[in-house]
Design a protein around this motif. Structure first.
Motif, PDB file in Angstrom:
ATOM      1  N   MET A   1       0.835  -1.183   0.000  1.00  0.00           N
ATOM      2  CA  MET A   1       0.000   0.000   0.000  1.00  0.00           C
ATOM      3  C   MET A   1       0.879   1.245   0.000  1.00  0.00           C
ATOM      4  O   MET A   1       1.955   1.253   0.559  1.00  0.00           O
ATOM      5  N   ARG A   2       0.344   2.273  -0.607  1.00  0.00           N
ATOM      6  CA  ARG A   2       1.080   3.529  -0.681  1.00  0.00           C
ATOM      7  C   ARG A   2       0.347   4.580   0.136  1.00  0.00           C
ATOM      8  O   ARG A   2      -0.856   4.759   0.004  1.00  0.00           O
ATOM      9  N   ILE A   3       1.089   5.256   0.992  1.00  0.00           N
ATOM     10  CA  ILE A   3       0.579   6.360   1.788  1.00  0.00           C
ATOM     11  C   ILE A   3       1.131   7.642   1.171  1.00  0.00           C
ATOM     12  O   ILE A   3       2.336   7.758   0.934  1.00  0.00           O
ATOM     13  N   ILE A   4       0.245   8.585   0.923  1.00  0.00           N
ATOM     14  CA  ILE A   4       0.655   9.869   0.363  1.00  0.00           C
ATOM     15  C   ILE A   4       0.503  10.928   1.449  1.00  0.00           C
ATOM     16  O   ILE A   4      -0.556  11.052   2.062  1.00  0.00           O
ATOM     17  N   LEU A   5       1.583  11.660   1.674  1.00  0.00           N
ATOM     18  CA  LEU A   5       1.597  12.741   2.652  1.00  0.00           C
ATOM     19  C   LEU A   5       1.770  14.059   1.905  1.00  0.00           C
ATOM     20  O   LEU A   5       2.794  14.293   1.263  1.00  0.00           O
ATOM     21  N   TYR A   6       0.737  14.893   1.957  1.00  0.00           N
ATOM     22  CA  TYR A   6       0.841  16.243   1.409  1.00  0.00           C
ATOM     23  C   TYR A   6       1.410  17.123   2.519  1.00  0.00           C
ATOM     24  O   TYR A   6       0.877  17.160   3.635  1.00  0.00           O
ATOM     25  N   SER A   7       2.505  17.809   2.214  1.00  0.00           N
ATOM     26  CA  SER A   7       3.172  18.627   3.218  1.00  0.00           C
ATOM     27  C   SER A   7       3.782  19.852   2.559  1.00  0.00           C
ATOM     28  O   SER A   7       3.710  20.011   1.339  1.00  0.00           O
ATOM     29  N   LYS A   8       4.374  20.698   3.390  1.00  0.00           N
ATOM     30  CA  LYS A   8       5.097  21.853   2.852  1.00  0.00           C
ATOM     31  C   LYS A   8       6.344  22.079   3.684  1.00  0.00           C
ATOM     32  O   LYS A   8       6.388  21.725   4.872  1.00  0.00           O
ATOM     33  N   PRO A   9       7.359  22.634   3.062  1.00  0.00           N
ATOM     34  CA  PRO A   9       8.619  22.884   3.770  1.00  0.00           C
ATOM     35  C   PRO A   9       8.398  23.794   4.980  1.00  0.00           C
ATOM     36  O   PRO A   9       7.600  24.730   4.934  1.00  0.00           O
ATOM     37  N   GLY A  10       9.093  23.476   6.069  1.00  0.00           N
ATOM     38  CA  GLY A  10       9.015  24.299   7.264  1.00  0.00           C
ATOM     39  C   GLY A  10       7.828  24.008   8.156  1.00  0.00           C
ATOM     40  O   GLY A  10       7.673  24.644   9.193  1.00  0.00           O
ATOM     41  N   CYS A  11       6.996  23.053   7.791  1.00  0.00           N
ATOM     42  CA  CYS A  11       5.828  22.700   8.607  1.00  0.00           C
ATOM     43  C   CYS A  11       6.255  21.652   9.631  1.00  0.00           C
ATOM     44  O   CYS A  11       6.550  20.516   9.267  1.00  0.00           O
ATOM     45  N   HIS A  12       6.310  22.043  10.893  1.00  0.00           N
ATOM     46  CA  HIS A  12       6.771  21.102  11.921  1.00  0.00           C
ATOM     47  C   HIS A  12       5.816  19.933  12.109  1.00  0.00           C
ATOM     48  O   HIS A  12       6.236  18.829  12.430  1.00  0.00           O
ATOM     49  N   LEU A  13       4.518  20.153  11.887  1.00  0.00           N
ATOM     50  CA  LEU A  13       3.563  19.039  11.970  1.00  0.00           C
ATOM     51  C   LEU A  13       3.813  18.024  10.856  1.00  0.00           C
ATOM     52  O   LEU A  13       3.768  16.814  11.076  1.00  0.00           O
TER      53      LEU A  13
ATOM     54  N   PHE B   1      -1.443  23.664  -3.585  1.00  0.00           N
ATOM     55  CA  PHE B   1      -1.288  24.702  -2.572  1.00  0.00           C
ATOM     56  C   PHE B   1      -2.646  25.290  -2.210  1.00  0.00           C
ATOM     57  O   PHE B   1      -2.974  25.463  -1.036  1.00  0.00           O
ATOM     58  N   GLU B   2      -3.452  25.589  -3.223  1.00  0.00           N
ATOM     59  CA  GLU B   2      -4.797  26.127  -2.982  1.00  0.00           C
ATOM     60  C   GLU B   2      -5.639  25.158  -2.164  1.00  0.00           C
ATOM     61  O   GLU B   2      -6.372  25.554  -1.267  1.00  0.00           O
ATOM     62  N   ALA B   3      -5.535  23.881  -2.473  1.00  0.00           N
ATOM     63  CA  ALA B   3      -6.362  22.868  -1.808  1.00  0.00           C
ATOM     64  C   ALA B   3      -5.935  22.598  -0.369  1.00  0.00           C
ATOM     65  O   ALA B   3      -6.778  22.360   0.494  1.00  0.00           O
ATOM     66  N   TYR B   4      -4.631  22.614  -0.105  1.00  0.00           N
ATOM     67  CA  TYR B   4      -4.135  22.124   1.181  1.00  0.00           C
ATOM     68  C   TYR B   4      -3.366  23.132   2.028  1.00  0.00           C
ATOM     69  O   TYR B   4      -2.874  22.775   3.096  1.00  0.00           O
ATOM     70  N   GLN B   5      -3.272  24.391   1.601  1.00  0.00           N
ATOM     71  CA  GLN B   5      -2.408  25.332   2.308  1.00  0.00           C
ATOM     72  C   GLN B   5      -2.745  25.484   3.791  1.00  0.00           C
ATOM     73  O   GLN B   5      -1.843  25.715   4.601  1.00  0.00           O
ATOM     74  N   TYR B   6      -3.996  25.315   4.160  1.00  0.00           N
ATOM     75  CA  TYR B   6      -4.373  25.453   5.570  1.00  0.00           C
ATOM     76  C   TYR B   6      -4.660  24.113   6.231  1.00  0.00           C
ATOM     77  O   TYR B   6      -5.088  24.064   7.374  1.00  0.00           O
ATOM     78  N   GLU B   7      -4.417  23.027   5.521  1.00  0.00           N
ATOM     79  CA  GLU B   7      -4.793  21.703   6.009  1.00  0.00           C
ATOM     80  C   GLU B   7      -3.618  20.775   6.313  1.00  0.00           C
ATOM     81  O   GLU B   7      -3.816  19.749   6.932  1.00  0.00           O
ATOM     82  N   VAL B   8      -2.420  21.081   5.820  1.00  0.00           N
ATOM     83  CA  VAL B   8      -1.300  20.149   5.956  1.00  0.00           C
ATOM     84  C   VAL B   8      -0.965  19.901   7.418  1.00  0.00           C
ATOM     85  O   VAL B   8      -1.156  20.795   8.248  1.00  0.00           O
ATOM     86  N   PRO B   9      -0.515  18.713   7.742  1.00  0.00           N
ATOM     87  CA  PRO B   9      -0.298  17.571   6.864  1.00  0.00           C
ATOM     88  C   PRO B   9      -1.606  16.853   6.532  1.00  0.00           C
ATOM     89  O   PRO B   9      -2.515  16.786   7.349  1.00  0.00           O
ATOM     90  N   VAL B  10      -1.666  16.337   5.305  1.00  0.00           N
ATOM     91  CA  VAL B  10      -2.835  15.595   4.835  1.00  0.00           C
ATOM     92  C   VAL B  10      -2.356  14.227   4.370  1.00  0.00           C
ATOM     93  O   VAL B  10      -1.376  14.131   3.625  1.00  0.00           O
ATOM     94  N   LEU B  11      -3.060  13.187   4.805  1.00  0.00           N
ATOM     95  CA  LEU B  11      -2.702  11.820   4.452  1.00  0.00           C
ATOM     96  C   LEU B  11      -3.771  11.173   3.589  1.00  0.00           C
ATOM     97  O   LEU B  11      -4.971  11.376   3.813  1.00  0.00           O
ATOM     98  N   TYR B  12      -3.312  10.388   2.623  1.00  0.00           N
ATOM     99  CA  TYR B  12      -4.206   9.579   1.800  1.00  0.00           C
ATOM    100  C   TYR B  12      -3.621   8.190   1.665  1.00  0.00           C
ATOM    101  O   TYR B  12      -2.401   8.009   1.651  1.00  0.00           O
ATOM    102  N   LEU B  13      -4.506   7.231   1.516  1.00  0.00           N
ATOM    103  CA  LEU B  13      -4.125   5.871   1.186  1.00  0.00           C
ATOM    104  C   LEU B  13      -4.439   5.687  -0.286  1.00  0.00           C
ATOM    105  O   LEU B  13      -5.577   5.897  -0.707  1.00  0.00           O
ATOM    106  N   ALA B  14      -3.421   5.377  -1.089  1.00  0.00           N
ATOM    107  CA  ALA B  14      -3.625   5.122  -2.517  1.00  0.00           C
ATOM    108  C   ALA B  14      -4.076   3.674  -2.641  1.00  0.00           C
ATOM    109  O   ALA B  14      -3.318   2.752  -2.358  1.00  0.00           O
ATOM    110  N   GLU B  15      -5.321   3.484  -3.043  1.00  0.00           N
ATOM    111  CA  GLU B  15      -5.934   2.166  -3.016  1.00  0.00           C
ATOM    112  C   GLU B  15      -5.526   1.262  -4.171  1.00  0.00           C
ATOM    113  O   GLU B  15      -5.537   0.056  -4.037  1.00  0.00           O
ATOM    114  N   ASP B  16      -5.213   1.836  -5.300  1.00  0.00           N
ATOM    115  CA  ASP B  16      -4.898   0.987  -6.450  1.00  0.00           C
ATOM    116  C   ASP B  16      -4.064   1.770  -7.456  1.00  0.00           C
ATOM    117  O   ASP B  16      -3.694   2.904  -7.218  1.00  0.00           O
TER     118      ASP B  16
END
Length: 95
Positions: A1-13, A43-58
């Motif tokens: 399984m693949r886990i995708i982490l949306y993040s940005k530089p300098g984000c301690h979380l 950036f528009e989608a996640y700028q206030y939400e990071v870190p965001v995790l997804y499981l890539a199902e297939d």
């Protein structure tokens, strides 16, 4: 399984979650880090939400969102959370 982490530089979380994900040894997961600053749409989608995790199902990259774990969660707790998502996905794919 693949886990995708949306993040940005300098984000301690983001950095803390990435570090914990990299320490998981009892699950066969591939960790992919996506920097939201490399895409205006991301950036528009996640700028206030990071870190965001997804499981890539297939292979078609159907993404299942994963509830963001508490920054206080330890590696074992994170592993247990991911196990629930992975096992639910495997059950659904078996149907």
């Amino acid at each position: 399984m693949r886990i995708i982490l949306y993040s940005k530089p300098g984000c301690h979380l983001c950095e803390g979650l990435q570090e914990k994900l990299e320490q998981i040894q009892n699950l066969n997961i591939e960790l992919e880090i996506r920097d939201i600053t490399s895409s205006e749409a991301c950036f528009e989608a996640y700028q206030y939400e990071v870190p965001v995790l997804y499981l890539a199902e297939d292979e078609t990259e159907t993404l299942q969102p994963i509830l963001r774990p508490s920054p206080r969660a330890n590696v074992k707790q994170l592993e247990q959370l991911l196990w629930k998502y992975i096992s639910n996905t495997e059950k659904n794919n078996a149907k």
